[in-house]
Design an enzyme around this catalytic site. Structure first.
Site, short mmCIF file in Angstrom:
data_model
loop_
_atom_site.label_atom_id
_atom_site.label_comp_id
_atom_site.label_asym_id
_atom_site.label_seq_id
_atom_site.Cartn_x
_atom_site.Cartn_y
_atom_site.Cartn_z
N THR A 194 -15.65 -37.49 9.22
CA THR A 194 -16.00 -37.32 10.64
C THR A 194 -14.84 -36.69 11.40
O THR A 194 -13.69 -36.92 11.07
CB THR A 194 -16.38 -38.66 11.31
OG1 THR A 194 -17.55 -39.15 10.72
CG2 THR A 194 -16.61 -38.53 12.81
N ARG A 222 -30.92 -41.83 8.23
CA ARG A 222 -29.89 -42.75 8.75
C ARG A 222 -29.07 -42.05 9.85
O ARG A 222 -28.64 -40.93 9.69
CB ARG A 222 -28.99 -43.20 7.62
CG ARG A 222 -27.84 -44.15 8.04
CD ARG A 222 -26.56 -43.40 8.33
NE ARG A 222 -25.43 -44.30 8.54
CZ ARG A 222 -24.23 -43.89 8.95
NH1 ARG A 222 -24.00 -42.61 9.18
NH2 ARG A 222 -23.25 -44.76 9.11
N VAL A 223 -28.88 -42.72 10.95
CA VAL A 223 -28.05 -42.19 12.02
C VAL A 223 -26.88 -43.15 12.23
O VAL A 223 -27.08 -44.36 12.34
CB VAL A 223 -28.86 -42.04 13.33
CG1 VAL A 223 -27.95 -41.61 14.47
CG2 VAL A 223 -29.99 -41.03 13.14
N GLY A 224 -25.68 -42.61 12.27
CA GLY A 224 -24.49 -43.45 12.46
C GLY A 224 -24.10 -43.56 13.92
O GLY A 224 -24.89 -43.29 14.82
N ASP A 225 -22.85 -43.95 14.13
CA ASP A 225 -22.36 -44.15 15.49
C ASP A 225 -22.04 -42.83 16.21
O ASP A 225 -22.07 -42.76 17.44
CB ASP A 225 -21.09 -45.00 15.48
CG ASP A 225 -19.97 -44.35 14.65
OD1 ASP A 225 -20.25 -43.89 13.52
OD2 ASP A 225 -18.83 -44.28 15.14
N THR A 245 -14.16 -42.96 14.30
CA THR A 245 -14.50 -42.64 12.92
C THR A 245 -14.41 -43.92 12.10
O THR A 245 -13.48 -44.71 12.27
CB THR A 245 -13.57 -41.58 12.31
OG1 THR A 245 -13.90 -41.44 10.93
CG2 THR A 245 -12.11 -41.94 12.45
N THR A 247 -16.89 -46.97 9.63
CA THR A 247 -18.16 -47.48 9.13
C THR A 247 -19.13 -47.60 10.31
O THR A 247 -19.13 -48.59 11.03
CB THR A 247 -17.93 -48.84 8.46
OG1 THR A 247 -17.24 -49.69 9.38
CG2 THR A 247 -17.06 -48.69 7.22
N GLY A 248 -19.95 -46.58 10.45
CA GLY A 248 -20.74 -46.39 11.66
C GLY A 248 -21.53 -47.59 12.13
O GLY A 248 -21.62 -47.86 13.34
N1 ASP Z 1 -18.77 -42.95 11.58
C1 ASP Z 1 -19.42 -42.01 10.69
C2 ASP Z 1 -20.82 -42.49 10.41
O1 ASP Z 1 -21.01 -43.67 10.22
C3 ASP Z 1 -18.73 -41.84 9.38
C4 ASP Z 1 -17.29 -41.54 9.45
O2 ASP Z 1 -16.62 -41.71 10.46
O3 ASP Z 1 -16.77 -41.12 8.40
O4 ASP Z 1 -21.71 -41.68 10.30
#
Ligand code: ASP
Length: 331
Positions: A194, A222-225, A245, A247-248
């Site tokens: 990220t 899947r959608v992250g943060d 950045t 673990t979303g």
């Molecule tokens: N935060 C991002 C997500 O969960 C991944 C990352 O930061 O590497 O999509």
């Protein structure tokens, strides 16, 4: 105001052993290139929004980072990208999620924000909107990179879904060389990918931007943060601009980016204390791994992470640019 920009390219188990000298040089050069783009805009009197857009655009164009070209693979062998941007002056925001054909998701997020009707567009609707806005589309194989493909195949072989980008990298390195690089904890998160940027301009305006390919071998859809305002991206002139950045899912559950702002606004915490509360206490308490970059309304910068390392950099207008990777790097 003395304008300033900070960027990140992911956090995680990035130890000196995990990168050789050439790889390290390449990462530092790419970070510097992105910083320079944003710094120049600020030096010319440009706005924070333009500076973060340019920095993230440059990081999306670089295959070393998990955003735009270089994005990780989903379980289905596809690429689904997310991005967000926020204007601290007006609290205007724009984001796209699960886009597969946009070369630069951050430009699409910016258009969503400027259009003003919606904040978050997903999937085909987001792509149609961006196409209508004249943004560049690319065929799916544009996002293919040998390195990410190898990471994904190894994640599949190991049954390790949802690996953060640099975890997958570490896993790949481990399987290739049997090196001692450890993949952090039972969650399998050693490193995270990220990219993001935060900036303060000469007028005192703050902005934040975040872009990602998500996590390796994630479920389709899947959608992250990263594209969620308040979770992976937030800016408010009263307080702070933040890009995350890690673990979303954990950052979503904490509304991590907004929480830094809220701790400053409602509890009066200084930037460093608000960042430490979120990154060093609240995230680890629920198993969250990663970091964030933040610049406050006074131009203070904080780049905290709870992982081994984080690709990061900062630069003031007219000042030297600094980049850092490891925990013991002095930035
Ligand atoms: N935060 C991002 C997500 O969960 C991944 C990352 O930061 O590497 O999509």
């Amino acid at each position: 105001m003395n304008p300033v920009i900070a960027i990140h390219g992911g956090a995680g188990t990035i130890t000196r052993k995990s990168l050789d000298a050439e790889q390290e040089r390449a990462y530092r050069a790419a970070l510097d290139h992105a910083l320079r783009g944003g710094q120049r805009i600020l030096e010319q009197g440009g706005g924070a929004l333009d500076a973060v857009t340019e920095a993230v655009f440059r990081l999306e164009e670089c295959p070393l980072f998990n955003a735009g070209k270089g994005a990780v693979f989903t379980h289905a062998g596809t690429h689904e990208l997310d991005a967000a941007i926020m204007d601290g002056r007006t609290l205007a925001a724009g984001a796209v999620a699960c886009v597969k054909s946009l070369r630069n998701p951050i430009l699409a997020a910016r258009r969503v924000m400027e259009d003003g009707r919606h904040v978050l567009l997903a999937g085909e609707g987001a792509e149609a909107f961006a196409r209508d806005a004249g943004l560049e589309t690319v065929p799916p194989d544009y996002f293919f990179t040998e390195a990410r493909h190898a990471q994904w195949r190894r994640a599949l072989a190991e049954g390790r879904s949802d690996l953060l980008d640099h975890d997958a990298q570490a896993l790949a390195a481990q399987m290739e060389t049997s090196a001692e690089t450890s993949i952090g904890g039972s969650t399998g998160m050693g490193k995270v990918g990220t990219v993001g940027a935060v900036a303060l301009d000469a007028r005192g305006d703050l902005a934040a931007a975040t872009s990602t390919g998500g996590v390796t071998d994630k479920r389709a859809g899947r959608v992250g943060d990263s594209p969620l305002i308040g979770a992976g991206c937030y800016a408010n002139n009263r307080t702070v601009a933040v890009s995350c950045t890690g673990t979303g899912e954990h950052f979503i559950r904490l509304l991590a980016a907004y929480d830094v702002s809220a701790l400053m606004e409602y509890r009066g915490l200084p930037l460093a204390e608000a960042c430490a509360a979120v990154v060093l206490r609240k995230l680890p308490a629920i198993g969250g791994l990663g970091g964030l970059i933040a610049v406050d309304s006074q131009g203070e910068v904080c780049l905290p992470f709870n992982s081994e390392g984080m690709y990061r950099g900062e630069a003031r207008a007219g000042g030297a640019r600094s980049t850092a990777i490891y925990r013991d790097d002095h930035d």
